[in-house]
Motif scaffolding. Sequence first.
Motif, short mmCIF file in Angstrom:
data_model
loop_
_atom_site.label_atom_id
_atom_site.label_comp_id
_atom_site.label_asym_id
_atom_site.label_seq_id
_atom_site.Cartn_x
_atom_site.Cartn_y
_atom_site.Cartn_z
N ARG A 168 0.81 -1.23 0.00
CA ARG A 168 0.00 0.00 0.00
C ARG A 168 0.84 1.28 0.00
NH1 ARG A 168 -5.03 -0.74 1.94
NH2 ARG A 168 -5.39 1.12 0.75
N GLU A 173 7.99 -6.04 -6.60
CA GLU A 173 7.31 -7.12 -7.32
C GLU A 173 7.20 -6.80 -8.81
OE1 GLU A 173 3.59 -8.65 -5.92
OE2 GLU A 173 4.27 -8.68 -3.84
N ARG A 229 6.81 -2.68 -1.65
CA ARG A 229 6.63 -4.04 -2.14
C ARG A 229 6.12 -4.06 -3.59
NH1 ARG A 229 5.73 -9.26 0.65
NH2 ARG A 229 4.80 -10.42 -1.02
N GLN A 230 5.26 -3.11 -3.87
CA GLN A 230 4.68 -3.05 -5.21
C GLN A 230 5.76 -2.92 -6.29
OE1 GLN A 230 1.96 0.23 -5.71
NE2 GLN A 230 1.79 -0.04 -7.93
#
Lengths: 148, 287
Positions: free
Chosen positions: B94, B125, B121-122
Motif C-alpha cells: 500500500r 514485485e 513491495r509493489q
Amino acid sequence: MEGIPQTLADLLDEFSFLDRTERVDYLIEYADQFENVPERIAVRPYPEERRVKRCESQAYVWAEDTDANAQKYYFAVENPQGISAKSFCAILDDTISGAPLEEVLRIPGDVVFDIYGKEISMGKGEGLLGILTSVQLFAREAAGRPRA
Amino acid sequence: MTDIASRGYSNPDVLVSTDWVADNLDNAGIRIVESNEDQLLYPSGHIAGAVQVDWAADLNDQLRRDYLNRDGFEALMSRSGISPETTVVFYGDRNNWWACYAYWVFQLFGHSDAKVMDGGRQKWEQEGRELVREVPTYDATNYSAPERNDASVRAFRDDVMAHLEAGGQLVDVRSPQEYSGERLHMPDFPNEGALRGGHIPTAKSIPWARAANPDDGTFKTAAELQEIYLNEQGLSPDGDTIAYCRIGERSSHTWFVLTHLLGFGNVRNYDGSWTEWGNLVNVPIEK
C-alpha cells in the motif's frame, strides 16, 4: 453458527484451535490454491458490476447455478498483493460452493474475524466482508427466482 | 521515476531505491524490515533476509491503546537482530503506508538511522525481483533504547486542542467521504467506530495516497508534493502541523512526506485520530 454450510462450520471450528502462526500458514495454503475465474465464465477486462465494492484488492465475484438450490462461486483477484482476498475467495469456493442457498445466506459477517482475527485492519475487513456480501447477493437473487 | 537524489527532497537520505536494496542484501549493517497491512503478505514471500514487524502484534501495546514501551521495543530490536547502529530499511504494501507507520514508531525510540525503500513491495514485485518464504533468524542483539519520547512527533488530544486554539495547521488524510462525515465506519466493525462524522475544524483534506504515484508506489517529486501541500492547500513548512486519519497509520505516511520530503519543521502525528476525536464529548467538529 447454526445453519451455515457444514464445511464452513467445520473450518471455523478448526480455526478456533489455531494460534496466530498456524492460522497464517493455513491461510497462505488457501491463497496458494486460489484459482482465477475460468475463461468460460469471464475474461478480462472483468465487468465493473462484478467488482466487489470496497475491496482494495480488486476482487470480482461470479456465480453459476449448479442445481435448483445451489451455486458454484468464481472469483478473480487482480491485485497481486491481495493475498488475504485470494485466501478468502479460496475458502469460500471450498466451503460454500454447492451448499444450499439458504445456508449461504445465513453466513454472518463475523466469519471474517473468526478466520482472520479481530486485529485485522478495518480496510482489509471491509474488503473481505464485501466479498462475502457479493456472494450472498448472488445467492439471494437465485433463491428468489421461481424454481424450475 | 527519476533518481531519488534529483527529486528535490529536503532529506533524500531517508529514501533508498529497490536497486540499492538489491545491492545491499548481504550488508550486515542493514536490516530490511517489511511492514504490511495484510498480515499474510510477508509469510507468502518477502525480500530475502527481511524480518517482519507487524503493526498490530509488534508495535501496539496489547492492552492499552498505545504503542509498545521501551522494554517491548528493546525486545523487538533484539529478536530482529537490530542494534542501535543498524540501518533499518522499511518497505511494505500500500505505497509503503505501513512501512512509514513502523518508521514513525521507531522514531519514538530515537532510531534515526532508518530509511524507506521507495515504491515498497509493489515496485519490488513489478520489477520481478525475488521473494522468498524462508524466515531468517538473526543472533539476538543487546539493544538499549531510551524511554519512548512522544513529545516531538506524536500529538495527544489535548495537544490537538491547544494546537487548534493556537491556529496551527491540521491535515486530515482520510478519504473525502470520511472528511465530509458522509462515511463513518463499517457497521459492526469491532475496533474502529466513531460516533460523529466530520473533521477537526480548519483541517485541510489531503488524502494520504496523493503523495504517491499509483503506478509504482513511489513518492512524487518535491515539486509535485509542493504543488499539492503548499500551493493547492496553502500549508506552510514553517508552521506547526498535526496530521491525523482514523487510527494514526495513514497519517504517519503524510508525517513522513511533510517531515522528510518537504522539510516541514514541526509535524506531529495524532494517532488518536478520528476514532478518538469523533467519540470525544463536546469537542468542535466541522462537516
